[in-house]
Design an enzyme around this catalytic site. Structure first.
Site, short mmCIF file in Angstrom:
data_model
loop_
_atom_site.label_atom_id
_atom_site.label_comp_id
_atom_site.label_asym_id
_atom_site.label_seq_id
_atom_site.Cartn_x
_atom_site.Cartn_y
_atom_site.Cartn_z
N ASP A 166 1.05 -1.17 -0.13
CA ASP A 166 -0.01 -0.16 0.01
C ASP A 166 0.87 1.30 -0.03
O ASP A 166 1.77 1.40 0.67
CB ASP A 166 -0.62 -0.18 1.21
N TYR B 17 3.12 10.15 -0.53
CA TYR B 17 4.17 9.89 0.34
C TYR B 17 5.62 10.42 -0.29
O TYR B 17 6.28 9.35 -1.07
CB TYR B 17 3.76 8.26 0.79
N1 NAP Z 1 -4.99 8.13 5.16
C1 NAP Z 1 -4.34 6.94 4.59
O1 NAP Z 1 -4.70 6.37 3.88
C2 NAP Z 1 -3.08 6.31 5.69
C3 NAP Z 1 -2.86 7.08 6.62
C4 NAP Z 1 -1.66 6.44 7.39
C5 NAP Z 1 -1.09 5.09 6.97
N2 NAP Z 1 -1.60 4.85 5.77
C6 NAP Z 1 -0.97 3.36 5.38
O2 NAP Z 1 -0.99 2.48 6.42
C7 NAP Z 1 0.20 1.91 6.48
C8 NAP Z 1 0.46 1.41 8.19
O3 NAP Z 1 0.31 2.59 8.82
P1 NAP Z 1 1.52 3.29 9.72
O4 NAP Z 1 2.72 2.88 9.20
O5 NAP Z 1 1.12 4.85 9.83
O6 NAP Z 1 1.30 2.77 11.11
P2 NAP Z 1 1.44 1.45 11.94
O7 NAP Z 1 1.63 0.33 10.79
O8 NAP Z 1 0.42 1.21 13.14
O9 NAP Z 1 2.96 1.61 12.69
C9 NAP Z 1 4.21 1.56 11.86
C10 NAP Z 1 5.53 1.91 12.89
O10 NAP Z 1 5.41 0.84 13.69
C11 NAP Z 1 6.74 0.59 14.15
N3 NAP Z 1 6.66 -0.95 13.90
C12 NAP Z 1 6.28 -1.65 12.75
N4 NAP Z 1 6.40 -3.07 13.02
C13 NAP Z 1 7.18 -3.18 14.18
C14 NAP Z 1 7.57 -4.47 15.05
N5 NAP Z 1 7.43 -5.54 14.51
N6 NAP Z 1 7.98 -4.25 16.27
C15 NAP Z 1 8.18 -2.67 16.67
N7 NAP Z 1 7.75 -1.78 15.96
C16 NAP Z 1 7.15 -2.02 14.83
C17 NAP Z 1 7.75 1.17 13.14
O11 NAP Z 1 7.82 2.39 14.23
P3 NAP Z 1 9.59 2.93 14.25
O12 NAP Z 1 9.40 3.74 13.02
O13 NAP Z 1 9.29 3.78 15.30
O14 NAP Z 1 10.32 1.98 14.32
C18 NAP Z 1 6.65 1.53 12.13
O15 NAP Z 1 7.29 2.88 11.48
C19 NAP Z 1 1.24 3.10 6.00
O16 NAP Z 1 2.70 2.68 5.89
C20 NAP Z 1 0.34 3.44 5.05
O17 NAP Z 1 0.66 2.59 3.77
C21 NAP Z 1 -2.75 5.39 5.04
#
Ligand code: NAP
Length: 326
Positions: A51, A56
């Site tokens: 995704d 981005y």
């Molecule tokens: N409006 C939208 O459409 C929208 C908005 C937000 C996100 N998204 C999509 O959703 C995806 C996921 O959301 P997100 O990345 O914002 O939040 P998330 O998946 O809840 O959190 C990602 C963060 O969690 C930590 N992490 C991941 N795996 C880990 C593990 N196994 N152990 C420890 N820490 C871990 C890392 O933090 P650290 O970097 O601190 O290590 C990583 O940067 C995004 O990448 C994007 O593709 C879409």
């Protein structure tokens, strides 16, 4: 890695996908070699669903992803988004703008046809008006996209989109801090055969349990500049929970964690236990995190009494602290 079907698209997608916002630099700076390592590790680990979004890193995430996946087999699916770019958001939507945005995304992703295009948290009125869905259908008929879906902020917006019978998927925030979709959305999504793509499974990392009151984030990291909603919707960063409150709530949630699960595994296993969920697009800032996240697909489900206790905790002590419409 187990797979699930993404709603009416019939695409088979890995239960754990890769969220690629990190590849754009909004979780602190990232160079191409680390981005490449993350995507290659995801492929090796059986991830088939990626995704990203045009905005981005102003296209950087799509470009990095497109390079690594240029020769990938046909079962590797890419979802990107439209609607937050300059000139589009908040009121520049038109079929021409959509077509032009898609052309740029196709170039960066090195694909003639995008597997899934998602509206990217566009204003509710535009979704309600509905003409934008006809433009998406037009793009589908012209062969620029295979399927279309919508990424939304609220359950109300999700329901508006899910009413379109040809919508493949809804992308929504769903995690231990944001449990409302269980009762307010999932039955309807299943009834309409709309896939659920879960974003923010770890509440921007907070639910991994690794942060403390002394944790700091890079200047270019949204967990620094948007932690109180100064740049975009307050409900996105940390899922709308104030950081120190979130730390305290993680402690309470962790009481219910099986001893042999990490907090990150526990939080993601809880999500996969929901049958309405098609895939979780956890973001990763390292290859090690990808490996840890992929492991969740093979872990045992949580017991029913753990699910009940976590929902009660949400209703009694968490929901009131979310600082946005849900
Ligand atoms: N409006 C939208 O459409 C929208 C908005 C937000 C996100 N998204 C999509 O959703 C995806 C996921 O959301 P997100 O990345 O914002 O939040 P998330 O998946 O809840 O959190 C990602 C963060 O969690 C930590 N992490 C991941 N795996 C880990 C593990 N196994 N152990 C420890 N820490 C871990 C890392 O933090 P650290 O970097 O601190 O290590 C990583 O940067 C995004 O990448 C994007 O593709 C879409």
């Amino acid at each position: 890695m187990k797979n699930r079907v993404l709603g009416s698209s019939n695409l088979s997608v890995s239960e754990i996908g890769l969220g690629c916002w990190q590849l754009g630099g909004d979780f602190g700076p990232i160079d191409e070699s680390r981005a490449t390592e993350i995507v290659e590790t995801a492929l090796q680990q059986g991830i088939t669903f990626f995704d990203t979004a045009d905005v981005y890193g102003a296209g950087q995430s799509e470009s990095y992803l497109g390079k690594v996946l240029a020769q990938a087999p046909a079962n590797i699916k890419i979802a990107t988004k439209y609607g937050r770019g300059p000139g589009s958001y908040p009121d520049g939507y038109s079929v021409t703008d959509l077509r032009d945005s898609l052309r740029r995304a196709q170039d960066r992703l090195q694909r003639d046809c995008i597997d899934l295009i998602q509206l990217h948290c566009i204003p509710s009125e535009v979704m309600q008006h509905g003409e934008i869905f006809d433009w998406l259908r037009e793009m589908q008929q012209e062969g620029h996209v295979s399927h279309f879906g919508a990424s939304v902020e609220t359950v109300a917006d999700a329901l508006v989109c899910a009413a379109h019978s040809d919508l493949a998927s809804v992308q929504i925030i769903f995690n231990l801090f944001r449990q409302r979709p269980i009762k307010a959305l999932f039955a309807k999504a299943q009834e309409n055969n709309v896939g659920i793509i879960v974003r923010l499974p770890l509440a921007s990392g907070l639910l991994s349990g690794k942060y403390s009151s002394t944790t700091t984030f890079a200047e270019s990291d949204h967990r620094n500049y948007n932690r109180n909603g100064d740049a975009f919707n307050v409900g996105e960063t940390f899922s709308g929970i104030e950081f120190s409150k979130g730390l305290a709530l993680v402690e309470k949630l962790g009481v219910h964690k099986p001893n042999d699960y990490t907090m990150a595994q526990f939080a993601q296993r809880w999500i996969l236990d929901q049958p309405a969920v098609s895939t979780i697009i956890t973001g990763a800032s390292s290859a090690e995190q990808v490996v840890n996240n992929v492991s969740v697909s093979d872990l045992a489900s949580l017991d029913a009494d753990v699910h009940d206790a976590l929902f009660k905790l949400y209703e009694d002590e968490i929901e009131q602290h979310i600082r946005c419409d849900i």
